[in-house]
Design a protein around this motif. Sequence first.
Motif, mmCIF file in Angstrom:
data_model
loop_
_atom_site.group_PDB
_atom_site.id
_atom_site.type_symbol
_atom_site.label_atom_id
_atom_site.label_comp_id
_atom_site.label_asym_id
_atom_site.label_seq_id
_atom_site.Cartn_x
_atom_site.Cartn_y
_atom_site.Cartn_z
ATOM 1 N N SER A 283 0.829 -1.202 0.000
ATOM 2 C CA SER A 283 0.000 0.000 0.000
ATOM 3 C C SER A 283 0.864 1.254 0.000
ATOM 4 N N GLY A 284 0.283 2.357 -0.476
ATOM 5 C CA GLY A 284 0.992 3.622 -0.461
ATOM 6 C C GLY A 284 1.304 4.081 0.951
ATOM 7 N N LEU A 285 0.393 3.796 1.894
ATOM 8 C CA LEU A 285 0.627 4.186 3.279
ATOM 9 C C LEU A 285 1.848 3.473 3.849
ATOM 10 N N ALA A 286 2.006 2.187 3.525
ATOM 11 C CA ALA A 286 3.176 1.457 3.990
ATOM 12 C C ALA A 286 4.453 2.069 3.423
ATOM 13 N N HIS A 287 4.415 2.505 2.176
ATOM 14 C CA HIS A 287 5.576 3.166 1.579
ATOM 15 C C HIS A 287 5.903 4.450 2.335
ATOM 16 N N ALA A 288 4.862 5.209 2.694
ATOM 17 C CA ALA A 288 5.089 6.454 3.432
ATOM 18 C C ALA A 288 5.723 6.160 4.787
ATOM 19 N N VAL A 289 5.244 5.111 5.470
ATOM 20 C CA VAL A 289 5.811 4.729 6.765
ATOM 21 C C VAL A 289 7.285 4.363 6.621
ATOM 22 N N LEU A 290 7.591 3.555 5.612
ATOM 23 C CA LEU A 290 8.970 3.112 5.418
ATOM 24 C C LEU A 290 9.885 4.276 5.049
ATOM 25 N N CYS A 291 9.400 5.199 4.231
ATOM 26 C CA CYS A 291 10.195 6.384 3.894
ATOM 27 C C CYS A 291 10.449 7.225 5.145
ATOM 28 N N CYS A 293 10.475 6.131 8.271
ATOM 29 C CA CYS A 293 11.431 5.403 9.116
ATOM 30 C C CYS A 293 12.857 5.592 8.610
ATOM 31 N N GLY A 294 13.019 5.595 7.288
ATOM 32 C CA GLY A 294 14.342 5.815 6.721
ATOM 33 C C GLY A 294 14.895 7.183 7.077
ATOM 34 N N LEU A 295 14.023 8.190 7.072
ATOM 35 C CA LEU A 295 14.448 9.542 7.433
ATOM 36 C C LEU A 295 14.837 9.605 8.910
ATOM 37 N N LEU A 296 14.033 8.969 9.759
ATOM 38 C CA LEU A 296 14.357 8.922 11.186
ATOM 39 C C LEU A 296 15.672 8.195 11.428
ATOM 40 N N ARG A 297 15.887 7.148 10.678
ATOM 41 C CA ARG A 297 17.118 6.375 10.796
ATOM 42 C C ARG A 297 18.337 7.250 10.492
ATOM 43 N N GLU A 298 18.250 8.062 9.435
ATOM 44 C CA GLU A 298 19.351 8.947 9.090
ATOM 45 C C GLU A 298 19.628 9.946 10.211
ATOM 46 N N ARG A 299 18.559 10.491 10.795
ATOM 47 C CA ARG A 299 18.740 11.457 11.877
ATOM 48 C C ARG A 299 19.310 10.785 13.129
ATOM 49 N N GLN A 300 18.860 9.559 13.385
ATOM 50 C CA GLN A 300 19.369 8.838 14.551
ATOM 51 C C GLN A 300 20.866 8.586 14.415
ATOM 52 N N GLN A 301 21.284 8.160 13.238
ATOM 53 C CA GLN A 301 22.701 7.887 13.014
ATOM 54 C C GLN A 301 23.534 9.161 13.092
ATOM 55 N N ALA A 302 22.916 10.290 12.783
ATOM 56 C CA ALA A 302 23.626 11.566 12.848
ATOM 57 C C ALA A 302 23.550 12.194 14.239
ATOM 58 N N GLY A 303 22.865 11.509 15.186
ATOM 59 C CA GLY A 303 22.751 12.023 16.547
ATOM 60 C C GLY A 303 21.864 13.231 16.670
ATOM 61 N N LEU A 373 10.169 3.500 18.716
ATOM 62 C CA LEU A 373 10.814 2.310 19.259
ATOM 63 C C LEU A 373 11.964 1.852 18.360
ATOM 64 N N PRO A 374 12.889 1.077 18.907
ATOM 65 C CA PRO A 374 14.089 0.704 18.124
ATOM 66 C C PRO A 374 13.799 -0.108 16.869
ATOM 67 N N THR A 375 12.661 -0.776 16.807
ATOM 68 C CA THR A 375 12.323 -1.530 15.593
ATOM 69 C C THR A 375 12.188 -0.611 14.381
ATOM 70 N N ALA A 376 11.808 0.654 14.607
ATOM 71 C CA ALA A 376 11.668 1.587 13.484
ATOM 72 C C ALA A 376 13.010 1.844 12.818
ATOM 73 N N GLY A 377 14.094 1.766 13.591
ATOM 74 C CA GLY A 377 15.415 2.017 13.048
ATOM 75 C C GLY A 377 15.919 0.924 12.124
ATOM 76 N N ARG A 378 15.177 -0.188 12.037
ATOM 77 C CA ARG A 378 15.556 -1.288 11.148
ATOM 78 C C ARG A 378 14.952 -1.133 9.761
ATOM 79 N N LEU A 379 14.131 -0.123 9.588
ATOM 80 C CA LEU A 379 13.364 -0.027 8.348
ATOM 81 C C LEU A 379 13.760 1.176 7.510
ATOM 82 N N ALA A 380 13.631 1.028 6.215
ATOM 83 C CA ALA A 380 13.834 2.133 5.282
ATOM 84 C C ALA A 380 13.273 1.715 3.933
ATOM 85 N N ALA A 381 12.860 2.689 3.146
ATOM 86 C CA ALA A 381 12.383 2.421 1.784
ATOM 87 C C ALA A 381 13.267 3.166 0.810
#
Length: 396
Positions: A283-291, A293-303, A373-381
Amino acid sequence: MITSDVARAAEFRICAEALIDRPIVTAADDRPLLDRIRRHQPALQSTFGRLTGWRVQAHPEFARLVKTPARAEASHGLAWARGRTDYALLTWVLWYGEHTGGRRFTVSQIAEEIKLRSTAPGDPGLDWASRDQRLAARRVFRGLEELGVLRLQDGSVDEWADENGKRDALYAWGDAAWRLHVGIPASELERLAEGRPAAASPAPPDGTDELRLYRTLLLNPALFRRDDPAAFRLLDAKESLARVIHNLKYLTNWELEVTPEYARVLRPARSDDAVQTPIPVTSGLAHAVLCFCGLLRERQQAGRLVSAGNEAFLIDESRIWQDLDELQKRFGAKWGKTMQQQKVSALADDVVAEMKAWGLMRDTEEPSQYLVLPTAGRLAAHYAGEAVSDDEAEDR
């Protein structure tokens, strides 16, 4: 003999996985699977009872695993329900069945009764002139059909929903109608009966550490150390971890992923009715969630995120709006026309709700702040043509 034992064990796992993943298995949907579950019912009950304390119902027309969570999560809601109206209507329909002694009924009959009963001074109740409420009723009837609670005998609930009640559908009660039980603490029922609101916080986890561990792994998106440190410590010791892995492999074909802060079972993608880990991407909504999460992941890695401990972090509602506005402009064309044109506020509500449902985000005591939660950091689109790092490629 060896081949027979292997085949029997494989069939046992198929039955166990179906009972875990599906709310109910009915004869109408899958008679061969139901027959297998009934053959293996003693072994299934013994294993589920020992590991989780759950009970297996196996009747001629349906089978069901009565699952009690160790910790209530948003992911435990009905997959087809979209809001409070759906759950209110579900309750009204079940009430109507008891009120009428299980007699057959038409949609127009039950709709009129619900309209009358739901109307109170200062509250107009349900309005069937509203298309949204008719569509909610249609979701409820379809959902109860899937659960084996209702059986459509004539007509179409689709026509009733689309024609503003001018057409009709005839329903009878199914075999599972009077055997769907949910364990609600007596104290909570007393609160509701007295007109007081439900408890603000969930009841503390019950049962032994091991019981809660298996219940959470099999029913929740993940077991987090921050939620139940005592149960999680069973995965820290090599002997108990080996025992948990052995028991899960005996029961299912699923793998166990363990990190310092969370553990989860990994289900292989195989069919639409299974609980996929962590998000279905159709679904498009799942794509939005994954995108997102990917953005959050980048910010997390950058502190650049506020840590909440245990590899979780906090994010403000205004930040979510800004991020999704950026992502919508960048990727909205890949999410579909509806989501591309959706207001950012509504898109944010949908993304947050989806992330809560998949165990990636939770509310906090602050209304405008969320816990990621930390599971979000495992995801990216990532879409074709974009550069992907080695770490991101492993977790797509």
